[in-house]
Design a protein around this motif. Structure first.
Motif, PDB file in Angstrom:
ATOM      1  N   LYS A  46       6.522   5.162  10.647  1.00  0.00           N
ATOM      2  CA  LYS A  46       4.618   4.515  10.639  1.00  0.00           C
ATOM      3  C   LYS A  46       4.518   4.388  10.201  1.00  0.00           C
ATOM      4  CE  LYS A  46       6.106   7.188  15.575  1.00  0.00           C
ATOM      5  NZ  LYS A  46       5.046   8.704  16.319  1.00  0.00           N
ATOM      6  N   SER A  47       4.677   4.862   9.170  1.00  0.00           N
ATOM      7  CA  SER A  47       3.421   4.768   8.037  1.00  0.00           C
ATOM      8  C   SER A  47       3.344   3.765   7.325  1.00  0.00           C
ATOM      9  CB  SER A  47       3.101   6.089   7.108  1.00  0.00           C
ATOM     10  OG  SER A  47       3.181   7.171   7.050  1.00  0.00           O
ATOM     11  N   SER A  48       4.443   3.631   7.196  1.00  0.00           N
ATOM     12  CA  SER A  48       4.747   1.752   6.559  1.00  0.00           C
ATOM     13  C   SER A  48       4.184   0.658   7.773  1.00  0.00           C
ATOM     14  CB  SER A  48       6.367   1.685   6.442  1.00  0.00           C
ATOM     15  OG  SER A  48       6.472   2.735   5.395  1.00  0.00           O
ATOM     16  N   LEU A  49       4.727   0.794   8.621  1.00  0.00           N
ATOM     17  CA  LEU A  49       3.893   0.018   9.739  1.00  0.00           C
ATOM     18  C   LEU A  49       3.037  -0.542   9.980  1.00  0.00           C
ATOM     19  CD1 LEU A  49       6.141   0.301  12.946  1.00  0.00           C
ATOM     20  CD2 LEU A  49       6.837  -1.313  10.972  1.00  0.00           C
ATOM     21  N   LEU A  50       2.064   0.636   9.306  1.00  0.00           N
ATOM     22  CA  LEU A  50       0.813   0.695   9.826  1.00  0.00           C
ATOM     23  C   LEU A  50      -0.038   0.193   8.637  1.00  0.00           C
ATOM     24  CD1 LEU A  50      -2.323   1.724  10.921  1.00  0.00           C
ATOM     25  CD2 LEU A  50      -1.839   4.381   9.725  1.00  0.00           C
ATOM     26  N   SER A  51       0.614   0.498   7.558  1.00  0.00           N
ATOM     27  CA  SER A  51       0.458  -0.212   6.430  1.00  0.00           C
ATOM     28  C   SER A  51       0.453  -1.903   6.596  1.00  0.00           C
ATOM     29  CB  SER A  51       0.855   0.252   4.875  1.00  0.00           C
ATOM     30  OG  SER A  51       0.837   1.492   4.828  1.00  0.00           O
ATOM     31  N   LEU A  52       1.735  -2.134   6.974  1.00  0.00           N
ATOM     32  CA  LEU A  52       2.105  -3.830   7.520  1.00  0.00           C
ATOM     33  C   LEU A  52       1.081  -4.381   8.404  1.00  0.00           C
ATOM     34  CD1 LEU A  52       4.141  -6.022   6.184  1.00  0.00           C
ATOM     35  CD2 LEU A  52       5.084  -4.761   8.227  1.00  0.00           C
ATOM     36  N   LEU A  53       0.704  -3.495   9.131  1.00  0.00           N
ATOM     37  CA  LEU A  53      -0.569  -3.813   9.372  1.00  0.00           C
ATOM     38  C   LEU A  53      -2.198  -4.528   9.178  1.00  0.00           C
ATOM     39  CD1 LEU A  53      -1.405  -4.604  12.941  1.00  0.00           C
ATOM     40  CD2 LEU A  53      -1.951  -2.384  13.275  1.00  0.00           C
ATOM     41  N   MET A  54      -2.120  -3.437   7.725  1.00  0.00           N
ATOM     42  CA  MET A  54      -3.461  -2.891   7.082  1.00  0.00           C
ATOM     43  C   MET A  54      -2.899  -4.586   6.746  1.00  0.00           C
ATOM     44  SD  MET A  54      -3.902   1.104   7.336  1.00  0.00           S
ATOM     45  CE  MET A  54      -5.461   0.135   5.750  1.00  0.00           C
ATOM     46  N   MET A  55      -2.231  -5.057   5.870  1.00  0.00           N
ATOM     47  CA  MET A  55      -1.941  -5.713   4.932  1.00  0.00           C
ATOM     48  C   MET A  55      -2.089  -6.766   6.044  1.00  0.00           C
ATOM     49  SD  MET A  55       0.381  -4.602   2.310  1.00  0.00           S
ATOM     50  CE  MET A  55       2.341  -4.118   3.498  1.00  0.00           C
ATOM     51  N   THR A  56      -1.602  -7.412   6.917  1.00  0.00           N
ATOM     52  CA  THR A  56      -1.218  -8.650   7.812  1.00  0.00           C
ATOM     53  C   THR A  56      -2.872  -8.600   8.511  1.00  0.00           C
ATOM     54  OG1 THR A  56       0.681  -8.189   8.880  1.00  0.00           O
ATOM     55  CG2 THR A  56      -0.567  -9.167  10.161  1.00  0.00           C
ATOM     56  N   LEU A  57      -3.517  -7.452   8.700  1.00  0.00           N
ATOM     57  CA  LEU A  57      -4.455  -8.057   9.090  1.00  0.00           C
ATOM     58  C   LEU A  57      -6.284  -8.643   7.695  1.00  0.00           C
ATOM     59  CD1 LEU A  57      -5.767  -5.040  11.502  1.00  0.00           C
ATOM     60  CD2 LEU A  57      -5.038  -7.984  11.909  1.00  0.00           C
ATOM     61  N   ALA A  58      -5.427  -7.929   6.747  1.00  0.00           N
ATOM     62  CA  ALA A  58      -6.348  -8.089   5.576  1.00  0.00           C
ATOM     63  C   ALA A  58      -5.845  -9.217   4.818  1.00  0.00           C
ATOM     64  CB  ALA A  58      -6.153  -7.429   4.337  1.00  0.00           C
ATOM     65  N   LEU A  59      -5.209 -10.502   5.597  1.00  0.00           N
ATOM     66  CA  LEU A  59      -4.747 -11.783   4.394  1.00  0.00           C
ATOM     67  C   LEU A  59      -5.277 -13.052   5.281  1.00  0.00           C
ATOM     68  CD1 LEU A  59      -1.648 -12.605   3.889  1.00  0.00           C
ATOM     69  CD2 LEU A  59      -2.279 -14.095   5.367  1.00  0.00           C
ATOM     70  N   PRO A  60      -5.427 -13.078   6.757  1.00  0.00           N
ATOM     71  CA  PRO A  60      -6.782 -14.313   6.723  1.00  0.00           C
ATOM     72  C   PRO A  60      -8.321 -13.589   6.857  1.00  0.00           C
ATOM     73  CG  PRO A  60      -5.779 -13.069   8.505  1.00  0.00           C
ATOM     74  CD  PRO A  60      -5.313 -12.112   8.209  1.00  0.00           C
ATOM     75  N   ILE A 105      -3.558   0.289  -1.743  1.00  0.00           N
ATOM     76  CA  ILE A 105      -4.362   1.580  -0.878  1.00  0.00           C
ATOM     77  C   ILE A 105      -4.143   2.561  -0.610  1.00  0.00           C
ATOM     78  CG2 ILE A 105      -6.756   2.357  -0.398  1.00  0.00           C
ATOM     79  CD1 ILE A 105      -7.581  -0.351  -1.855  1.00  0.00           C
ATOM     80  N   ALA A 106      -3.364   1.554   1.377  1.00  0.00           N
ATOM     81  CA  ALA A 106      -2.784   2.292   2.164  1.00  0.00           C
ATOM     82  C   ALA A 106      -1.710   3.328   2.361  1.00  0.00           C
ATOM     83  CB  ALA A 106      -3.032   1.599   3.429  1.00  0.00           C
ATOM     84  N   SER A 107      -1.018   2.709   1.351  1.00  0.00           N
ATOM     85  CA  SER A 107       0.738   2.965   1.054  1.00  0.00           C
ATOM     86  C   SER A 107       0.550   4.616  -0.067  1.00  0.00           C
ATOM     87  CB  SER A 107       1.956   2.574   0.157  1.00  0.00           C
ATOM     88  OG  SER A 107       0.648   1.816  -0.889  1.00  0.00           O
ATOM     89  N   LYS A 108      -1.272   4.832  -0.884  1.00  0.00           N
ATOM     90  CA  LYS A 108      -1.122   5.770  -1.676  1.00  0.00           C
ATOM     91  C   LYS A 108      -2.043   6.544  -0.455  1.00  0.00           C
ATOM     92  CE  LYS A 108      -2.506   4.216  -5.841  1.00  0.00           C
ATOM     93  NZ  LYS A 108      -3.102   4.146  -7.482  1.00  0.00           N
ATOM     94  N   ALA A 109      -2.787   6.211   0.347  1.00  0.00           N
ATOM     95  CA  ALA A 109      -3.228   7.245   1.464  1.00  0.00           C
ATOM     96  C   ALA A 109      -2.357   7.619   2.642  1.00  0.00           C
ATOM     97  CB  ALA A 109      -4.379   6.295   1.898  1.00  0.00           C
ATOM     98  N   MET A 110      -1.299   6.844   2.508  1.00  0.00           N
ATOM     99  CA  MET A 110      -0.327   7.842   3.410  1.00  0.00           C
ATOM    100  C   MET A 110       0.861   8.112   3.062  1.00  0.00           C
ATOM    101  SD  MET A 110      -0.580   4.858   6.576  1.00  0.00           S
ATOM    102  CE  MET A 110      -1.390   3.818   6.545  1.00  0.00           C
ATOM    103  N   GLY A 111       0.758   8.482   1.744  1.00  0.00           N
ATOM    104  CA  GLY A 111       2.070   9.329   0.704  1.00  0.00           C
ATOM    105  C   GLY A 111       3.226   8.497   0.525  1.00  0.00           C
TER     106      GLY A 111
END
Length: 173
Positions: A46-60, A105-111
């Motif tokens: 779940k944490s990894s998917l949330l990080s992936l979602l944040m990266m996906t939204l940051a790309l555009p 940043i997201a991966s560090k924040a989520m451990g």
């Protein structure tokens, strides 16, 4: 070169721009392969998917921001283009940089181990970049040097490649 493609499914046809189509296909591959690799690596799902979602939204956002930075005159004349939802005016490198920073940043924040998450995302990103380059090729916006080799691609009259080489006064296009 085919900037617009007509897709027919069950008798319904839709015309789409090749760059946008291939960008969406690439995004699906990146996300799908990344999810598979995250699961395979045993990362917190779940944490990894949330990080992936944040990266996906940051790309555009990053892609548009870099394009605004390198083409300020265009956006000064068309400020509404900064917030447009289409794919015109993206600089992929900006998207990759912002997405990478958000991922760290997201991966560090989520451990989550950021290196393992990066390793999980990398194969999908490679496939996605290859698919994106196909979209650029079909769109005609990315091209190389003139060539006389038998397998060289001939771009049509008045295509971006043709206009570019005419502006350079190159004899063969």
């Amino acid at each position: 070169m085919k900037p617009e493609m007509t897709i027919e499914i069950f008798g319904l046809s839709e015309t789409v721009h090749s760059y946008e189509l291939f960008m969406r296909i690439a995004a699906l591959f990146v996300i799908g392969i990344s999810i598979y690799q995250i699961h395979k690596a045993g990362l917190p799902f779940k944490s990894s998917l949330l990080s992936l979602l944040m990266m996906t939204l940051a790309l555009p956002v990053g892609a548009r921001a870099l394009n605004v930075a390198i083409n300020p005159g265009f956006y000064a004349d068309n400020p509404q283009r900064i917030f447009a939802f289409d794919t015109l005016g993206f600089s992929l490198l900006g998207g990759l940089i912002l997405s990478g920073l958000v991922g760290v940043i997201a991966s560090k924040a989520m451990g989550i181990n950021q290196w393992r998450l990066g390793d999980a995302v990398a194969p999908g990103l490679g496939v996605g970049l290859a698919i994106m380059r196909l979209g650029c090729f079909f769109n005609g916006c990315c091209f190389g040097l003139t060539s006389t080799l038998p397998w060289a691609v001939r771009f049509p009259f008045d295509s971006p490649a043709h206009r570019h080489y005419i502006s350079l006064n190159v004899d063969r296009v």
